[in-house]
Design a protein around this motif. Structure first.
Motif, PDB file in Angstrom:
ATOM      1  N   LEU A 135       0.632  -0.911  -0.070  1.00  0.00           N
ATOM      2  CA  LEU A 135       0.430  -0.445   0.034  1.00  0.00           C
ATOM      3  C   LEU A 135       0.752   1.192  -0.066  1.00  0.00           C
ATOM      4  CD1 LEU A 135      -2.795  -0.699   2.400  1.00  0.00           C
ATOM      5  CD2 LEU A 135      -2.843  -1.116  -0.035  1.00  0.00           C
ATOM      6  N   HIS A 136       1.925   0.772   0.104  1.00  0.00           N
ATOM      7  CA  HIS A 136       2.327   2.537  -0.378  1.00  0.00           C
ATOM      8  C   HIS A 136       4.014   2.147  -0.059  1.00  0.00           C
ATOM      9  CE1 HIS A 136       3.193   6.360   2.719  1.00  0.00           C
ATOM     10  NE2 HIS A 136       4.739   5.383   3.348  1.00  0.00           N
ATOM     11  N   GLY A 137       4.761   3.154  -1.223  1.00  0.00           N
ATOM     12  CA  GLY A 137       6.131   2.446  -2.156  1.00  0.00           C
ATOM     13  C   GLY A 137       5.887   2.135  -3.420  1.00  0.00           C
ATOM     14  N   PHE A 138       5.635   3.134  -4.505  1.00  0.00           N
ATOM     15  CA  PHE A 138       4.621   2.137  -5.250  1.00  0.00           C
ATOM     16  C   PHE A 138       6.019   1.553  -6.440  1.00  0.00           C
ATOM     17  CE2 PHE A 138       5.136   4.288  -9.772  1.00  0.00           C
ATOM     18  CZ  PHE A 138       4.105   2.969 -10.707  1.00  0.00           C
ATOM     19  N   LEU A 139       7.288   2.519  -6.615  1.00  0.00           N
ATOM     20  CA  LEU A 139       7.706   1.371  -7.390  1.00  0.00           C
ATOM     21  C   LEU A 139       8.832   0.836  -6.980  1.00  0.00           C
ATOM     22  CD1 LEU A 139       9.340   4.249 -10.077  1.00  0.00           C
ATOM     23  CD2 LEU A 139       7.814   2.123 -10.583  1.00  0.00           C
ATOM     24  N   SER A 140       9.245   0.724  -5.948  1.00  0.00           N
ATOM     25  CA  SER A 140       9.868   0.193  -4.757  1.00  0.00           C
ATOM     26  C   SER A 140       9.858  -1.753  -4.710  1.00  0.00           C
ATOM     27  CB  SER A 140      10.555   0.720  -3.618  1.00  0.00           C
ATOM     28  OG  SER A 140      11.106  -0.358  -2.568  1.00  0.00           O
ATOM     29  N   TYR A 141       8.529  -1.146  -4.504  1.00  0.00           N
ATOM     30  CA  TYR A 141       7.087  -2.909  -4.365  1.00  0.00           C
ATOM     31  C   TYR A 141       6.576  -3.307  -5.440  1.00  0.00           C
ATOM     32  CZ  TYR A 141       3.466  -5.781  -3.143  1.00  0.00           C
ATOM     33  OH  TYR A 141       2.595  -6.795  -2.769  1.00  0.00           O
ATOM     34  N   LEU A 142       6.887  -2.939  -6.303  1.00  0.00           N
ATOM     35  CA  LEU A 142       7.114  -3.272  -7.904  1.00  0.00           C
ATOM     36  C   LEU A 142       7.494  -4.174  -8.223  1.00  0.00           C
ATOM     37  CD1 LEU A 142       4.662  -1.713 -10.890  1.00  0.00           C
ATOM     38  CD2 LEU A 142       7.497  -2.650 -11.291  1.00  0.00           C
ATOM     39  N   ILE A 143       9.388  -3.158  -8.289  1.00  0.00           N
ATOM     40  CA  ILE A 143       9.963  -3.790  -8.153  1.00  0.00           C
ATOM     41  C   ILE A 143      10.591  -5.734  -7.719  1.00  0.00           C
ATOM     42  CG2 ILE A 143      13.129  -3.679  -8.835  1.00  0.00           C
ATOM     43  CD1 ILE A 143      12.206  -0.489  -9.631  1.00  0.00           C
ATOM     44  N   LYS A 144      10.491  -5.199  -6.250  1.00  0.00           N
ATOM     45  CA  LYS A 144      10.914  -6.534  -5.413  1.00  0.00           C
ATOM     46  C   LYS A 144       9.905  -7.692  -5.699  1.00  0.00           C
ATOM     47  CE  LYS A 144      10.501  -7.072  -0.588  1.00  0.00           C
ATOM     48  NZ  LYS A 144       9.569  -7.207   1.214  1.00  0.00           N
ATOM     49  N   CYS A 145       8.378  -7.469  -5.770  1.00  0.00           N
ATOM     50  CA  CYS A 145       7.585  -8.377  -7.033  1.00  0.00           C
ATOM     51  C   CYS A 145       7.942  -9.192  -7.746  1.00  0.00           C
ATOM     52  CB  CYS A 145       6.079  -7.764  -7.199  1.00  0.00           C
ATOM     53  SG  CYS A 145       5.454  -7.300  -5.139  1.00  0.00           S
ATOM     54  N   ASN A 146       8.517  -8.102  -8.862  1.00  0.00           N
ATOM     55  CA  ASN A 146       9.348  -8.672  -9.948  1.00  0.00           C
ATOM     56  C   ASN A 146      10.820 -10.066  -9.183  1.00  0.00           C
ATOM     57  OD1 ASN A 146      11.756  -8.315 -12.988  1.00  0.00           O
ATOM     58  ND2 ASN A 146       9.053  -8.773 -13.538  1.00  0.00           N
ATOM     59  N   LEU A 147      10.944  -9.347  -9.102  1.00  0.00           N
ATOM     60  CA  LEU A 147      12.249 -10.418  -8.525  1.00  0.00           C
ATOM     61  C   LEU A 147      12.398 -11.116  -8.288  1.00  0.00           C
ATOM     62  CD1 LEU A 147      15.012  -7.918  -7.722  1.00  0.00           C
ATOM     63  CD2 LEU A 147      14.740  -8.474  -9.789  1.00  0.00           C
ATOM     64  N   GLN A 148      11.255 -11.663  -7.246  1.00  0.00           N
ATOM     65  CA  GLN A 148      11.227 -12.339  -6.328  1.00  0.00           C
ATOM     66  C   GLN A 148       9.760 -13.308  -6.815  1.00  0.00           C
ATOM     67  OE1 GLN A 148       9.409 -10.499  -2.531  1.00  0.00           O
ATOM     68  NE2 GLN A 148      11.634 -11.629  -1.591  1.00  0.00           N
ATOM     69  N   GLY A 149       9.022 -13.249  -8.635  1.00  0.00           N
ATOM     70  CA  GLY A 149       8.086 -13.576  -9.024  1.00  0.00           C
ATOM     71  C   GLY A 149       6.801 -13.650  -7.946  1.00  0.00           C
ATOM     72  N   LYS A 150       6.564 -12.657  -7.427  1.00  0.00           N
ATOM     73  CA  LYS A 150       5.584 -12.251  -6.601  1.00  0.00           C
ATOM     74  C   LYS A 150       4.305 -12.376  -7.187  1.00  0.00           C
ATOM     75  CE  LYS A 150       4.935 -10.696  -1.861  1.00  0.00           C
ATOM     76  NZ  LYS A 150       5.034  -9.809  -0.316  1.00  0.00           N
ATOM     77  N   LEU A 151       2.984 -12.634  -6.349  1.00  0.00           N
ATOM     78  CA  LEU A 151       2.242 -11.751  -7.096  1.00  0.00           C
ATOM     79  C   LEU A 151       1.892 -10.259  -6.777  1.00  0.00           C
ATOM     80  CD1 LEU A 151      -0.900 -11.746  -8.918  1.00  0.00           C
ATOM     81  CD2 LEU A 151      -1.682 -12.613  -6.097  1.00  0.00           C
TER      82      LEU A 151
END
Ligand SMILES: NC(=O)c1ccc[n+]([C@@H]2O[C@H](COP(=O)([O-])OP(=O)(O)OC[C@H]3O[C@@H](n4cnc5c(N)ncnc54)[C@H](O)[C@@H]3O)[C@@H](O)[C@H]2O)c1
Length: 266
Positions: A135-151
Motif C-alpha cells: 500500500l506504500h512505496g509503488f516502484l520499490s514494491y513493484l520491482i521487489k515483486c518482479n524479482l521475487q516472482g511475487k503476485l
C-alpha cells in the motif's frame, strides 16, 4: 535547519485510528513549529507534505486514455499540477486531512511569524533504500515483486494510473538549495515531473526489460479509495525559485538503482 519528515503515512491506518493520525501528523507538526519558534526562530523549517493535500480533485481534470497510461486532456496541465491547484472540497482520506492541517500550519508560521518555512508536497518519493510495501512505496514494491516472482495486484484504472517519481537524492538536493536560500511560508509540488512519470503498465515493461522476468499480476476491478488517476507535479515554481536545482536522476536511473538494491538485499 529543521527537516520534518516524521509522520503516520498510511491512509488505511488513519481511518482506523483517527486520533493517533491527527496527533502525529497535525499536532506533531505544531509541536515542532512551536519548538522551532521558541528556540531557533531564524532556522529554516522544511516540512514533508504530500500531494494528497489536493484530495481526489486531480481526478476532475479531463483525461484521455492511451495504450498504456492515462494522460491529461487539458493543455493547462501539460507541465503537471501546480501549487495553485485547490486543496479543499474534495475527498482526502483522514490521513490527507491531517496532512492538510499540518501544511496550512507550516505556511502560517511563515506568513504570521515570518519563519523560513516551506511545505514540500511530495509525489512518489523513492530510491534504492526504499522498502516499499503493497500500500506504500509503488516502484520499490513493484520491482521487489518482479524479482521475487511475487503476485502484484493492480487496483483499478486498468493499470494505467500515472505517478511521477523522484529519487531521494533530488529531494535532498532541493532541501539543501532551500537551506542556502530560504524563503518564507512557501509551498512546492515536489515530484519527478513529466519526464519521470510512469503508469503501472509502463513500469511493468521497464522492469521486465531490466530483469528479464515477467510480472505476475492480478487485476482487482476496484480502485483504491480516492486514488489519483494521473498525478504529475509541475516543477516550474521550484526551478524558478531555485534555478540551480533540477532533476538529476532520470526514471531509468531510479529503476536501475532500486533494481540493484533489491538484488543485494533479497
Ligand atoms: N514516500 C512517499 O512517496 C511520500 C510521498 C509524499 C509525502 N511523503 C511524506 O514524507 C514523509 C516521510 O514519509 P516516508 O514515506 O519516509 O514514511 P516512513 O513511514 O518511512 O517515515 C515516517 C517516519 O516517521 C516516524 N514517526 C512516526 N510517528 C512519529 C512520532 N510520533 N514521533 C517521531 N517520529 C515518528 C516513523 O518512525 C518513521 O521513521 C511523511 O511526512 C510523508 O507523508 C512521503
Amino acid at each position: 535547519m529543521v527537516v520534518h519528515t516524521a509522520a503516520q503515512p498510511s491512509h488505511d491506518l488513519a481511518a482506523s485510528r483517527p486520533f493517533d493520525d491527527f496527533d502525529v501528523n497535525a499536532v506533531g507538526t505544531l509541536n515542532l513549529l512551536e519548538a522551532a519558534r521558541h528556540h531557533v526562530p531564524e532556522t529554516g523549517f522544511v516540512h514533508m507534505s504530500t500531494n494528497k493535500v489536493y484530495g481526489d480533485r486531480p481526478n476532475t481534470i479531463p483525461l484521455k486514455e492511451l495504450d498504456l497510461r492515462w494522460e491529461y486532456d487539458d493543455p493547462a496541465y501539460e507541465d503537471g499540477i501546480g501549487e495553485h491547484f485547490p486543496i479543499d472540497q474534495s475527498k482526502h482520506s483522514l490521513f490527507g486531512a491531517s496532512k492538510v492541517a499540518a501544511d496550512i500550519m507550516v505556511q502560517e508560521y511563515g506568513r504570521y511569524f515570518g519563519m523560513k518555512t516551506c511545505c514540500l508536497r511530495g509525489g512518489c518519493l523513492t530510491g534504492p533504500h526504499h522498502s516499499g510495501v503493497e500500500l506504500h512505496g509503488f516502484l520499490s514494491y513493484l520491482i521487489k515483486c518482479n524479482l521475487q516472482g511475487k503476485l502484484y495486484r493492480i487496483y483499478g484504472y486498468k493499470g494505467k494510473q500515472v505517478r511521477d517519481n523522484i529519487h531521494s537524492v533530488d529531494v535532498a538536493r532541493f532541501i539543501a538549495a532551500f537551506w542556502e536560500n530560504p524563503r518564507s511560508g512557501e509551498v512546492y509540488n515536489l515530484g519527478g515531473g513529466r519526464k519521470n512519470s510512469c503508469s503501472i503498465l509502463e513500469a511493468f515493461e521497464r522492469i521486465s526489460a531490466l530483469s528479464g522476468k515477467k510480472m505476475v499480476t492480478e487485476y482487482v476491478d476496484k480502485n483504491r479509495e480516492g486514488d489519483h488517476i494521473c498525478y504529475i507535479s509541475d516543477l516550474r515554481k521550484m526551478k524558478a525559485h531555485y534555478p540551480s536545482w533540477s532533476i538529476s536522476q532520470s526514471l531509468e536511473d531510479i529503476f536501475g538503482a532500486i533494481y540493484e538494491s533489491w538484488q543485494e538485499r533479497l
